[in-house]
Scaffold this active site. Structure first.
Site, PDB file in Angstrom:
ATOM      1  N   ALA A  10      -0.719  -3.526   9.894  1.00 60.33           N
ATOM      2  CA  ALA A  10      -1.228  -4.793  10.438  1.00 60.33           C
ATOM      3  C   ALA A  10      -2.209  -4.594  11.577  1.00 60.33           C
ATOM      4  O   ALA A  10      -2.895  -5.525  11.986  1.00 60.33           O
ATOM      5  CB  ALA A  10      -0.055  -5.650  10.916  1.00 60.33           C
ATOM      6  N   GLY A  11      -2.288  -3.362  12.092  1.00 56.24           N
ATOM      7  CA  GLY A  11      -3.082  -3.124  13.296  1.00 56.24           C
ATOM      8  C   GLY A  11      -4.566  -3.407  13.079  1.00 56.24           C
ATOM      9  O   GLY A  11      -5.059  -3.481  11.951  1.00 56.24           O
ATOM     10  N   ARG A  15     -10.545   1.079  17.048  1.00 56.67           N
ATOM     11  CA  ARG A  15     -11.310   2.289  17.353  1.00 56.67           C
ATOM     12  C   ARG A  15     -12.203   2.745  16.193  1.00 56.67           C
ATOM     13  O   ARG A  15     -13.037   3.624  16.364  1.00 56.67           O
ATOM     14  CB  ARG A  15     -10.345   3.412  17.775  1.00 56.67           C
ATOM     15  CG  ARG A  15      -9.770   3.191  19.164  1.00 56.67           C
ATOM     16  CD  ARG A  15      -8.618   4.138  19.469  1.00 56.67           C
ATOM     17  NE  ARG A  15      -7.361   3.713  18.876  1.00 56.67           N
ATOM     18  CZ  ARG A  15      -6.224   4.418  18.907  1.00 56.67           C
ATOM     19  NH1 ARG A  15      -6.221   5.599  19.495  1.00 56.67           N
ATOM     20  NH2 ARG A  15      -5.125   3.951  18.372  1.00 56.67           N
ATOM     21  N   ASN A 169       5.872  13.019  18.283  1.00 60.04           N
ATOM     22  CA  ASN A 169       6.430  12.066  17.328  1.00 60.04           C
ATOM     23  C   ASN A 169       5.394  11.807  16.236  1.00 60.04           C
ATOM     24  O   ASN A 169       4.284  11.358  16.509  1.00 60.04           O
ATOM     25  CB  ASN A 169       6.763  10.756  18.042  1.00 60.04           C
ATOM     26  CG  ASN A 169       7.186   9.673  17.064  1.00 60.04           C
ATOM     27  OD1 ASN A 169       7.908   9.949  16.108  1.00 60.04           O
ATOM     28  ND2 ASN A 169       6.734   8.450  17.293  1.00 60.04           N
ATOM     29  N   ARG A 331     -26.107   7.482 -17.917  1.00 60.15           N
ATOM     30  CA  ARG A 331     -25.559   6.266 -17.320  1.00 60.15           C
ATOM     31  C   ARG A 331     -24.454   5.711 -18.209  1.00 60.15           C
ATOM     32  O   ARG A 331     -24.090   6.280 -19.227  1.00 60.15           O
ATOM     33  CB  ARG A 331     -26.687   5.266 -17.071  1.00 60.15           C
ATOM     34  CG  ARG A 331     -27.640   5.789 -15.987  1.00 60.15           C
ATOM     35  CD  ARG A 331     -28.890   4.973 -15.908  1.00 60.15           C
ATOM     36  NE  ARG A 331     -28.574   3.570 -15.636  1.00 60.15           N
ATOM     37  CZ  ARG A 331     -29.378   2.554 -15.938  1.00 60.15           C
ATOM     38  NH1 ARG A 331     -30.539   2.785 -16.521  1.00 60.15           N
ATOM     39  NH2 ARG A 331     -29.022   1.320 -15.654  1.00 60.15           N
ATOM     40  N   LYS A 349     -28.810   5.437 -21.456  1.00 60.48           N
ATOM     41  CA  LYS A 349     -27.991   4.323 -21.001  1.00 60.48           C
ATOM     42  C   LYS A 349     -27.459   3.636 -22.246  1.00 60.48           C
ATOM     43  O   LYS A 349     -28.240   3.244 -23.103  1.00 60.48           O
ATOM     44  CB  LYS A 349     -28.883   3.363 -20.175  1.00 60.48           C
ATOM     45  CG  LYS A 349     -28.343   1.952 -20.021  1.00 60.48           C
ATOM     46  CD  LYS A 349     -27.292   1.865 -18.934  1.00 60.48           C
ATOM     47  CE  LYS A 349     -26.437   0.621 -19.057  1.00 60.48           C
ATOM     48  NZ  LYS A 349     -27.150  -0.644 -18.952  1.00 60.48           N
ATOM     49  N   TYR A 364     -36.426   8.354 -22.170  1.00 61.50           N
ATOM     50  CA  TYR A 364     -35.411   7.356 -21.872  1.00 61.50           C
ATOM     51  C   TYR A 364     -34.937   6.700 -23.166  1.00 61.50           C
ATOM     52  O   TYR A 364     -35.741   6.176 -23.940  1.00 61.50           O
ATOM     53  CB  TYR A 364     -35.967   6.266 -20.936  1.00 61.50           C
ATOM     54  CG  TYR A 364     -35.042   5.065 -20.867  1.00 61.50           C
ATOM     55  CD1 TYR A 364     -33.760   5.181 -20.329  1.00 61.50           C
ATOM     56  CD2 TYR A 364     -35.433   3.823 -21.385  1.00 61.50           C
ATOM     57  CE1 TYR A 364     -32.900   4.103 -20.293  1.00 61.50           C
ATOM     58  CE2 TYR A 364     -34.569   2.739 -21.353  1.00 61.50           C
ATOM     59  CZ  TYR A 364     -33.304   2.880 -20.810  1.00 61.50           C
ATOM     60  OH  TYR A 364     -32.442   1.822 -20.779  1.00 61.50           O
TER      61      TYR A 364
HETATM   62  C1  UD1 Z   1       2.119   5.685  16.980  1.00 66.50           C
HETATM   63  C2  UD1 Z   1       3.436   5.988  17.703  1.00 66.50           C
HETATM   64  C3  UD1 Z   1       3.339   7.360  18.374  1.00 66.50           C
HETATM   65  C4  UD1 Z   1       3.049   8.400  17.314  1.00 66.50           C
HETATM   66  C5  UD1 Z   1       1.777   8.028  16.519  1.00 66.50           C
HETATM   67  C6  UD1 Z   1       1.635   8.965  15.346  1.00 66.50           C
HETATM   68  C7  UD1 Z   1       4.336   3.851  18.434  1.00 66.50           C
HETATM   69  C8  UD1 Z   1       4.521   2.925  19.557  1.00 66.50           C
HETATM   70  N1  UD1 Z   1       3.671   4.974  18.697  1.00 66.50           N
HETATM   71  O1  UD1 Z   1       1.079   5.602  17.942  1.00 66.50           O
HETATM   72  O2  UD1 Z   1       4.554   7.685  19.027  1.00 66.50           O
HETATM   73  O3  UD1 Z   1       2.909   9.647  17.946  1.00 66.50           O
HETATM   74  O4  UD1 Z   1       1.879   6.698  16.005  1.00 66.50           O
HETATM   75  O5  UD1 Z   1       0.522   8.613  14.574  1.00 66.50           O
HETATM   76  O6  UD1 Z   1       4.796   3.570  17.332  1.00 66.50           O
HETATM   77  N2  UD1 Z   1       0.793  -1.493  13.581  1.00 66.50           N
HETATM   78  C9  UD1 Z   1       1.165  -2.729  13.108  1.00 66.50           C
HETATM   79  N3  UD1 Z   1       1.422  -3.729  14.000  1.00 66.50           N
HETATM   80  C10 UD1 Z   1       1.336  -3.551  15.346  1.00 66.50           C
HETATM   81  C11 UD1 Z   1       0.954  -2.274  15.827  1.00 66.50           C
HETATM   82  C12 UD1 Z   1       0.690  -1.262  14.925  1.00 66.50           C
HETATM   83  O7  UD1 Z   1       1.283  -2.956  11.903  1.00 66.50           O
HETATM   84  O8  UD1 Z   1       1.593  -4.507  16.079  1.00 66.50           O
HETATM   85  C13 UD1 Z   1       0.527  -0.429  12.613  1.00 66.50           C
HETATM   86  C14 UD1 Z   1      -0.913   0.050  12.653  1.00 66.50           C
HETATM   87  O9  UD1 Z   1      -1.693  -0.663  11.719  1.00 66.50           O
HETATM   88  C15 UD1 Z   1      -0.783   1.517  12.260  1.00 66.50           C
HETATM   89  C16 UD1 Z   1       0.608   1.905  12.734  1.00 66.50           C
HETATM   90  O10 UD1 Z   1       1.314   0.691  12.933  1.00 66.50           O
HETATM   91  O11 UD1 Z   1      -0.845   1.692  10.857  1.00 66.50           O
HETATM   92  C17 UD1 Z   1       0.596   2.721  14.008  1.00 66.50           C
HETATM   93  O12 UD1 Z   1      -0.044   1.996  15.043  1.00 66.50           O
HETATM   94  P1  UD1 Z   1      -1.048   2.692  16.057  1.00 66.50           P
HETATM   95  O13 UD1 Z   1      -1.530   1.666  17.015  1.00 66.50           O
HETATM   96  O14 UD1 Z   1      -2.062   3.466  15.327  1.00 66.50           O
HETATM   97  O15 UD1 Z   1      -0.044   3.664  16.858  1.00 66.50           O
HETATM   98  P2  UD1 Z   1      -0.409   5.004  17.604  1.00 66.50           P
HETATM   99  O16 UD1 Z   1      -1.038   4.673  18.916  1.00 66.50           O
HETATM  100  O17 UD1 Z   1      -1.140   5.882  16.695  1.00 66.50           O
END
Ligand code: UD1
Ligand code: CA
Length: 449
Positions: A10-11, A15, A169, A331, A349, A364
């Site tokens: 969902a993120g 970046r 982690n 093609r 083609k 062709y």
């Molecule tokens: C996260 C871990 C970190 C680990 C790293 C490894 C947490 C708090 N941190 O950090 O310990 O070392 O992954 O890659 O978990 N996402 C959602 N909803 C949210 C936030 C995130 O769905 O509200 C999803 C993002 O889309 C992504 C994943 O969760 O796919 C990880 O989120 P991201 O923000 O990339 O976490 P990191 O900072 O990489």
């Protein structure tokens, strides 16, 4: 044990600096999310629950029924994201495998090891860790004096001593489902106001429960894609994996560093791939072929003993011993039948060049069916498009098409017929005759009328 996977996607992917949702950026030709979903489904035997938010509609449109979906409307952290799956899953699973959609290189094998670690650990969760010299901004794994994991601390919250920890982690977990659903709501927000899934480790330990750390040695699996630099890194690792697989299966890659093979491609043994070659999509290549250098083969099927030199194939078929190049273009719908040859600056083609037929230079053929043992002279062109509609050209076996012939379709050229150099053929040509001129006429022998 009923095992279900939850994949977080969902993120924002801020970046990446992109209009495209992060998890849809392609890696080896497939959107990132494809990899996590495929691995999760393989381990659990069912479609995972995908937590979607940013770009939800696009992600769903791509995956369709390969996943079930829950929506996280506000991105309040990874813990909050998992909580969104509770209503769907509570009571339906004994254990929940959680992974992140931005970690495409995690293998099925490692996910299985995580599940085994959870079972054998007899605690409420297992989580994946890695020892790595480059901490990559990952959370640090804090252990007590006896070596038991205590908690995960996000880099931003680390003390200087914690920053020096090199056990990281990885972001993959296997939870006891009941414990997870009961305790997710007990997470407290981070200084940034987010609910971190990683805090579940500390929470378990504080309750006297066991959290099992499963360590992996293969750092390359853990590349999390947060930026386009990471994306290129992941691409390189995945490509090296795929290339190694094919070399081990008996394929020679003269220069693996410049050989790009998508995961969907298959290649038979004793085939040789030369530098700067891309094999993509649903491409299948037989044995003893030689492809490249500088070639692109997309969604195409090649038989055995085929030769492709500096050419581009898209949606084409080459039968055994067919050859193309240098500088040929097949093609969509193009077919080189057995032992057919196409030389430089040719294009097909929706056209078939029959068995043993040759089209050596600058030609062709579109919407055409060419029989066996036909010679297509240099500069031959099918005029298959009248500005509104496409028309078909049929050329029977043993025809000789003279250099620089224009074949104005619809057109039929009978068995063994010939066209003179420079003719513009506007009418069907009977079998065994020679036509020439502009517009082309049948040559009569003296005494005929
Ligand atoms: C996260 C871990 C970190 C680990 C790293 C490894 C947490 C708090 N941190 O950090 O310990 O070392 O992954 O890659 O978990 N996402 C959602 N909803 C949210 C936030 C995130 O769905 O509200 C999803 C993002 O889309 C992504 C994943 O969760 O796919 C990880 O989120 P991201 O923000 O990339 O976490 P990191 O900072 O990489
Ligand atoms: Ca990440």
């Amino acid at each position: 044990m009923r095992l279900t996977a939850v994949v977080l996607a969902a993120g924002h992917g801020t970046r990446m600096k992109s209009a495209l949702p992060k998890v849809l950026h392609p890696l080896a030709g497939q959107p990132l999310v494809h990899f996590a979903v495929t691995a999760a489904a393989a381990v659990t035997g069912q479609p995972p629950v995908l937590v979607v938010g940013h770009g939800a509609e696009q992600v769903k449109a791509f995956l369709g029924d390969r996943a079930r979906y829950v929506t996280q409307t506000q991105q309040l952290g990874t813990g909050h994201a998992v909580l969104q799956a509770r209503d769907l899953l509570a009571g339906w699973a004994d254990a929940i495998l959680v992974s992140y959609a931005d970690m495409p290189l995690l293998t099925e094998h490692t996910l299985r090891a995580m599940v085994d670690g959870y079972r054998q650990g007899r605690g409420v969760l297992s989580f994946l860790t890695v020892i790595a010299q480059d901490p990559r901004g990952f959370g640090r794994v804090v252990r007590d004096a006896a070596g038991q994991p205590q908690c995960v601390v996000e880099e931003a919250s680390c003390t200087p001593e914690q920053l020096a920890i090199r056990e990281l982690n990885a972001g993959v977990y296997c939870f006891n489902a009941d414990w997870l659903w009961e305790n997710l709501t007990r997470l407290s927000p981070s200084p940034k106001g987010e609910y971190y899934l990683t805090d579940m480790v500390g929470l378990a330990v504080s309750q006297g429960q066991r959290a099992t750390a499963v360590q992996t040695a293969d750092e390359s699996e853990l590349v999390g894609v947060n930026t386009r630099v990471h994306l290129a890194e992941a691409e390189q690792i995945l490509r090296a994996r795929i290339n190694r697989h094919w070399m081990e299966a008996g394929v020679t890659l003269l220069d693996p560093a410049t050989t790009y093979i998508e995961p969907s491609v298959t290649i038979g043994p004793d085939t040789i791939i030369l530098p700067n070659t891309l094999l993509t999509g649903r491409t299948a290549i037989g044995v003893h072929c030689r492809i490249g250098p500088n070639s692109v083969v997309e969604d195409s099927q090649l038989g055995n003993h085929c030769l492709v030199v500096m050419s581009v194939l898209e949606g084409a078929v080459m039968e055994d011993e067919a050859s193309i190049g240098p500088f040929g273009h097949l093609r969509k719908g193009a077919r080189l039948c057995r032992s057919a040859h196409m030389g430089n600056f040719g294009e097909l083609k929706n056209a078939t060049l029959g068995p043993g037929s040759k089209m050596g230079h600058f030609s062709y053929l579109g919407d055409a069916a060419v029989g066996a043992n036909v010679n297509i002279g240099a500069g031959t062109i099918t005029c298959n498009f009248d500005g509104a509609r496409k028309h078909t050209t049929v050329i029977e076996d043993d025809v000789f098409v003279g250099s620089d012939t224009l074949l104005v379709a619809p057109l039929h050229i009978g068995l063994g017929a010939k066209t003179g150099a420079g003719s513009v053929v506007t009418h069907d040509v009977p079998a065994g005759t020679l036509v020439y001129g502009v517009p082309a006429r049948v040559r009569r022998r003296p005494g005929e009328d």
